[in-house]
Design a protein around this motif. Structure first.
Motif, PDB file in Angstrom:
ATOM      1  N   LYS A 185     -45.447 -56.650 -33.118  1.00 46.03           N
ATOM      2  CA  LYS A 185     -46.196 -58.054 -33.051  1.00 46.03           C
ATOM      3  C   LYS A 185     -47.624 -57.668 -32.576  1.00 46.03           C
ATOM      4  O   LYS A 185     -48.639 -58.407 -32.462  1.00 46.03           O
ATOM      5  CB  LYS A 185     -46.182 -58.737 -32.056  1.00 46.03           C
ATOM      6  CG  LYS A 185     -44.597 -59.714 -32.524  1.00 46.03           C
ATOM      7  CD  LYS A 185     -43.968 -60.963 -31.575  1.00 46.03           C
ATOM      8  CE  LYS A 185     -42.888 -61.356 -32.015  1.00 46.03           C
ATOM      9  NZ  LYS A 185     -43.219 -62.420 -33.372  1.00 46.03           N
ATOM     10  N   ASN A 186     -47.947 -56.223 -32.220  1.00 46.56           N
ATOM     11  CA  ASN A 186     -49.618 -55.916 -31.908  1.00 46.56           C
ATOM     12  C   ASN A 186     -49.563 -54.506 -32.227  1.00 46.56           C
ATOM     13  O   ASN A 186     -48.913 -53.624 -32.527  1.00 46.56           O
ATOM     14  CB  ASN A 186     -49.510 -56.032 -30.276  1.00 46.56           C
ATOM     15  CG  ASN A 186     -48.735 -55.279 -29.445  1.00 46.56           C
ATOM     16  OD1 ASN A 186     -48.771 -53.866 -29.475  1.00 46.56           O
ATOM     17  ND2 ASN A 186     -47.516 -55.866 -29.079  1.00 46.56           N
ATOM     18  N   ILE A 187     -50.962 -54.128 -32.473  1.00 44.17           N
ATOM     19  CA  ILE A 187     -51.629 -52.810 -32.821  1.00 44.17           C
ATOM     20  C   ILE A 187     -52.795 -52.799 -31.552  1.00 44.17           C
ATOM     21  O   ILE A 187     -53.353 -53.468 -31.476  1.00 44.17           O
ATOM     22  CB  ILE A 187     -52.178 -52.961 -33.959  1.00 44.17           C
ATOM     23  CG1 ILE A 187     -51.267 -53.040 -35.219  1.00 44.17           C
ATOM     24  CG2 ILE A 187     -52.968 -51.499 -34.228  1.00 44.17           C
ATOM     25  CD1 ILE A 187     -51.520 -53.302 -36.528  1.00 44.17           C
ATOM     26  N   ARG A 188     -52.650 -51.423 -31.160  1.00 40.56           N
ATOM     27  CA  ARG A 188     -53.781 -51.137 -30.183  1.00 40.56           C
ATOM     28  C   ARG A 188     -54.968 -50.770 -31.041  1.00 40.56           C
ATOM     29  O   ARG A 188     -54.939 -49.870 -31.953  1.00 40.56           O
ATOM     30  CB  ARG A 188     -53.231 -49.546 -29.495  1.00 40.56           C
ATOM     31  CG  ARG A 188     -54.304 -49.216 -28.057  1.00 40.56           C
ATOM     32  CD  ARG A 188     -53.909 -47.962 -27.884  1.00 40.56           C
ATOM     33  NE  ARG A 188     -54.762 -47.490 -26.747  1.00 40.56           N
ATOM     34  CZ  ARG A 188     -55.729 -46.685 -26.793  1.00 40.56           C
ATOM     35  NH1 ARG A 188     -55.797 -46.539 -28.196  1.00 40.56           N
ATOM     36  NH2 ARG A 188     -56.224 -46.344 -25.740  1.00 40.56           N
ATOM     37  N   LEU A 189     -56.147 -51.324 -30.517  1.00 41.06           N
ATOM     38  CA  LEU A 189     -57.484 -50.907 -31.209  1.00 41.06           C
ATOM     39  C   LEU A 189     -58.129 -50.265 -30.277  1.00 41.06           C
ATOM     40  O   LEU A 189     -58.966 -49.074 -30.675  1.00 41.06           O
ATOM     41  CB  LEU A 189     -58.164 -52.355 -31.324  1.00 41.06           C
ATOM     42  CG  LEU A 189     -57.537 -53.419 -32.175  1.00 41.06           C
ATOM     43  CD1 LEU A 189     -58.433 -54.772 -32.119  1.00 41.06           C
ATOM     44  CD2 LEU A 189     -57.355 -52.938 -33.809  1.00 41.06           C
ATOM     45  N   ASP A 190     -58.289 -50.031 -28.833  1.00 42.04           N
ATOM     46  CA  ASP A 190     -58.847 -49.230 -28.114  1.00 42.04           C
ATOM     47  C   ASP A 190     -58.205 -49.606 -26.598  1.00 42.04           C
ATOM     48  O   ASP A 190     -57.087 -50.127 -26.559  1.00 42.04           O
ATOM     49  CB  ASP A 190     -60.444 -50.017 -28.045  1.00 42.04           C
ATOM     50  CG  ASP A 190     -61.247 -48.564 -27.592  1.00 42.04           C
ATOM     51  OD1 ASP A 190     -60.665 -47.919 -26.854  1.00 42.04           O
ATOM     52  OD2 ASP A 190     -62.325 -48.637 -27.875  1.00 42.04           O
ATOM     53  N   TYR A 191     -58.656 -48.936 -25.660  1.00 42.46           N
ATOM     54  CA  TYR A 191     -58.096 -49.051 -24.235  1.00 42.46           C
ATOM     55  C   TYR A 191     -57.744 -50.564 -23.840  1.00 42.46           C
ATOM     56  O   TYR A 191     -58.572 -51.164 -23.506  1.00 42.46           O
ATOM     57  CB  TYR A 191     -58.899 -48.058 -23.056  1.00 42.46           C
ATOM     58  CG  TYR A 191     -58.128 -48.212 -21.826  1.00 42.46           C
ATOM     59  CD1 TYR A 191     -57.179 -47.559 -21.459  1.00 42.46           C
ATOM     60  CD2 TYR A 191     -58.842 -48.977 -20.749  1.00 42.46           C
ATOM     61  CE1 TYR A 191     -56.534 -47.671 -20.481  1.00 42.46           C
ATOM     62  CE2 TYR A 191     -58.307 -48.963 -19.608  1.00 42.46           C
ATOM     63  CZ  TYR A 191     -57.078 -48.093 -19.410  1.00 42.46           C
ATOM     64  OH  TYR A 191     -56.711 -48.246 -18.036  1.00 42.46           O
ATOM     65  N   LYS A 192     -56.385 -50.785 -23.830  1.00 39.54           N
ATOM     66  CA  LYS A 192     -55.986 -52.141 -23.531  1.00 39.54           C
ATOM     67  C   LYS A 192     -56.887 -53.360 -24.142  1.00 39.54           C
ATOM     68  O   LYS A 192     -56.834 -54.277 -23.792  1.00 39.54           O
ATOM     69  CB  LYS A 192     -56.470 -52.315 -22.048  1.00 39.54           C
ATOM     70  CG  LYS A 192     -55.320 -51.577 -20.962  1.00 39.54           C
ATOM     71  CD  LYS A 192     -55.574 -51.840 -19.666  1.00 39.54           C
ATOM     72  CE  LYS A 192     -54.296 -51.108 -18.779  1.00 39.54           C
ATOM     73  NZ  LYS A 192     -54.285 -51.611 -17.392  1.00 39.54           N
ATOM     74  N   VAL A 193     -57.041 -52.904 -25.360  1.00 40.84           N
ATOM     75  CA  VAL A 193     -57.547 -53.797 -26.267  1.00 40.84           C
ATOM     76  C   VAL A 193     -56.689 -53.792 -27.659  1.00 40.84           C
ATOM     77  O   VAL A 193     -56.391 -52.872 -28.241  1.00 40.84           O
ATOM     78  CB  VAL A 193     -59.178 -53.556 -26.856  1.00 40.84           C
ATOM     79  CG1 VAL A 193     -59.389 -54.766 -27.764  1.00 40.84           C
ATOM     80  CG2 VAL A 193     -59.863 -53.524 -25.684  1.00 40.84           C
ATOM     81  N   LEU A 194     -55.874 -55.094 -27.720  1.00 40.86           N
ATOM     82  CA  LEU A 194     -55.022 -55.301 -28.668  1.00 40.86           C
ATOM     83  C   LEU A 194     -55.138 -56.281 -29.728  1.00 40.86           C
ATOM     84  O   LEU A 194     -55.815 -57.322 -29.437  1.00 40.86           O
ATOM     85  CB  LEU A 194     -53.581 -55.582 -27.999  1.00 40.86           C
ATOM     86  CG  LEU A 194     -53.000 -54.526 -27.017  1.00 40.86           C
ATOM     87  CD1 LEU A 194     -51.759 -55.132 -26.224  1.00 40.86           C
ATOM     88  CD2 LEU A 194     -52.869 -53.259 -27.437  1.00 40.86           C
ATOM     89  N   LEU A 195     -54.836 -56.177 -31.071  1.00 36.26           N
ATOM     90  CA  LEU A 195     -54.693 -57.062 -31.834  1.00 36.26           C
ATOM     91  C   LEU A 195     -53.254 -57.558 -32.020  1.00 36.26           C
ATOM     92  O   LEU A 195     -52.241 -56.772 -32.208  1.00 36.26           O
ATOM     93  CB  LEU A 195     -55.133 -56.587 -33.466  1.00 36.26           C
ATOM     94  CG  LEU A 195     -54.851 -57.612 -34.575  1.00 36.26           C
ATOM     95  CD1 LEU A 195     -55.772 -58.643 -34.630  1.00 36.26           C
ATOM     96  CD2 LEU A 195     -54.801 -56.763 -35.891  1.00 36.26           C
ATOM     97  N   HIS A 196     -53.128 -58.957 -31.648  1.00 37.45           N
ATOM     98  CA  HIS A 196     -51.896 -59.536 -31.659  1.00 37.45           C
ATOM     99  C   HIS A 196     -51.604 -60.292 -32.670  1.00 37.45           C
ATOM    100  O   HIS A 196     -52.340 -61.312 -32.977  1.00 37.45           O
ATOM    101  CB  HIS A 196     -51.438 -60.314 -30.240  1.00 37.45           C
ATOM    102  CG  HIS A 196     -50.323 -60.738 -30.072  1.00 37.45           C
ATOM    103  ND1 HIS A 196     -49.671 -61.784 -30.500  1.00 37.45           N
ATOM    104  CD2 HIS A 196     -49.234 -59.949 -29.030  1.00 37.45           C
ATOM    105  CE1 HIS A 196     -48.303 -61.986 -29.995  1.00 37.45           C
ATOM    106  NE2 HIS A 196     -48.257 -60.845 -29.135  1.00 37.45           N
ATOM    107  N   PHE A 197     -50.483 -60.221 -33.480  1.00 36.19           N
ATOM    108  CA  PHE A 197     -50.522 -60.844 -34.535  1.00 36.19           C
ATOM    109  C   PHE A 197     -48.765 -61.796 -34.708  1.00 36.19           C
ATOM    110  O   PHE A 197     -48.139 -61.256 -34.205  1.00 36.19           O
ATOM    111  CB  PHE A 197     -50.525 -60.264 -35.878  1.00 36.19           C
ATOM    112  CG  PHE A 197     -49.690 -58.872 -36.055  1.00 36.19           C
ATOM    113  CD1 PHE A 197     -48.512 -58.904 -36.620  1.00 36.19           C
ATOM    114  CD2 PHE A 197     -50.265 -57.766 -35.553  1.00 36.19           C
ATOM    115  CE1 PHE A 197     -47.824 -57.480 -36.539  1.00 36.19           C
ATOM    116  CE2 PHE A 197     -49.737 -56.547 -35.332  1.00 36.19           C
ATOM    117  CZ  PHE A 197     -48.598 -56.487 -36.098  1.00 36.19           C
ATOM    118  N   ASP A 198     -48.896 -62.877 -35.026  1.00 41.77           N
ATOM    119  CA  ASP A 198     -47.413 -63.458 -35.553  1.00 41.77           C
ATOM    120  C   ASP A 198     -47.598 -64.790 -36.571  1.00 41.77           C
ATOM    121  O   ASP A 198     -48.985 -64.860 -37.026  1.00 41.77           O
ATOM    122  CB  ASP A 198     -47.350 -64.367 -34.035  1.00 41.77           C
ATOM    123  CG  ASP A 198     -45.850 -64.385 -33.741  1.00 41.77           C
ATOM    124  OD1 ASP A 198     -45.032 -64.575 -34.722  1.00 41.77           O
ATOM    125  OD2 ASP A 198     -45.323 -64.611 -32.534  1.00 41.77           O
TER     126      ASP A 198
END
Length: 289
Positions: A185-198
């Protein structure tokens, strides 16, 4: 009795009309700082984390910092959820307040509203905020939410453009067709910045079809408190259809150990919904699969 978090609605005003959100039946309301602090003092016995919303956007409040100061004074953590439209109302110091554990930004608010904003005008402040977080080495999480997936990929055009911008901004290689919320449900974009999808979800309503019994995390992992002081078992009951009690007249402890709360909680332990709204809620299927 302990909860992972308690949702306290600072205001039920979000400033938008997203097509995926329910129509609000209750009048506009903003919780006073005094009332908020009285609730936080009571909530300390049940949780260490306050989510500052139910349906309203806390960033619509010009004095958001004062609410965060109260949470911090009581040594608790805060979670903010916002559409992203009102980020310019606040300084980075407020948004990176030491009590803030996580900020969720609902990106699908953009294409579900009719505003004069261009996509660049909407997205650039959000991306700048993410880059500032990394630059400052702030420890709070940023979740960029994309909760708009469905089987027919109805939002494919919007999501494709969003991915193009995210790939460029974070130097990543996101592939829309590879997303599978059932696996990840998520992908890391940068330090503790996530793309969360659902996937999209259906808000519970008495007008929905009957989905039957089941269990739920309401009154187990969390509860909600609306801006007018009404206590609800679930963060999706935005109009207090299932009102457990009112903090203007009873203490939080009295309400949570009251007959209605106990009945609902005991029912969920057995996979039984004692309330009509719970029977007509499809979100609980996520906990019963």
């Amino acid at each position: 009795m302990k909860f992972y978090r308690i949702y306290i609605e600072l205001t039920n005003i979000c400033g938008l009309r997203c097509s995926f959100c329910p129509t609000k039946e209750l009048p506009n309301k903003r919780m006073s700082l005094e009332f908020f602090e009285s609730i936080v003092k009571q909530a300390k016995a049940f949780t260490s984390e306050i989510a500052c919303h139910v349906v309203g956007d806390p960033l619509t409040l010009s004095n958001l910092k004062e609410y965060l100061d109260i949470i911090h004074q009581h040594k608790m953590r805060a979670m903010l959820t916002t559409s992203g439209y009102f980020m310019k109302k606040h300084s980075y110091d407020t948004l990176f307040h030491p009590c803030v554990k996580q900020i969720n930004i609902s990106l699908n608010a953009f294409n579900k509203n009719d505003t004069s904003f261009t996509f660049e005008q909407y997205l650039n402040p959000i991306l700048n905020f993410c880059h500032e977080k990394v630059k400052r080495k702030e420890e709070s999480f940023i979740n960029l939410r994309m909760w708009n997936l469905d089987e027919v990929m109805s939002e494919e055009a919007f999501n494709t453009e969003l991915f193009r911008r995210l790939n460029s901004a974070f130097n990543v290689n996101l592939n829309l067709k590879e997303l599978n919320p059932k696996e990840k449900k998520n992908i890391r974009l940068d330090y503790k910045v996530l793309l969360h999808f659902d996937n999209y979800f259906e808000w519970p309503s008495l007008a929905n079809k009957n989905y039957g019994h089941g269990t739920c995390q309401g009154l187990s992992s969390h509860i909600g408190i609306l801006a007018d002081g009404k206590v609800i078992p679930c963060c999706l009951d935005n109009d207090a259809v299932i009102e457990l009690g009112d903090l203007n007249y009873k203490s939080l402890k009295e309400i949570l150990y009251g007959e209605k709360s106990t009945s609902i909680r005991d029912g969920f332990k057995k996979g039984i919904c004692s309330e009509e709204l719970c029977l007509k809620c499809s979100y609980k299927n996520r906990f019963n699969e």
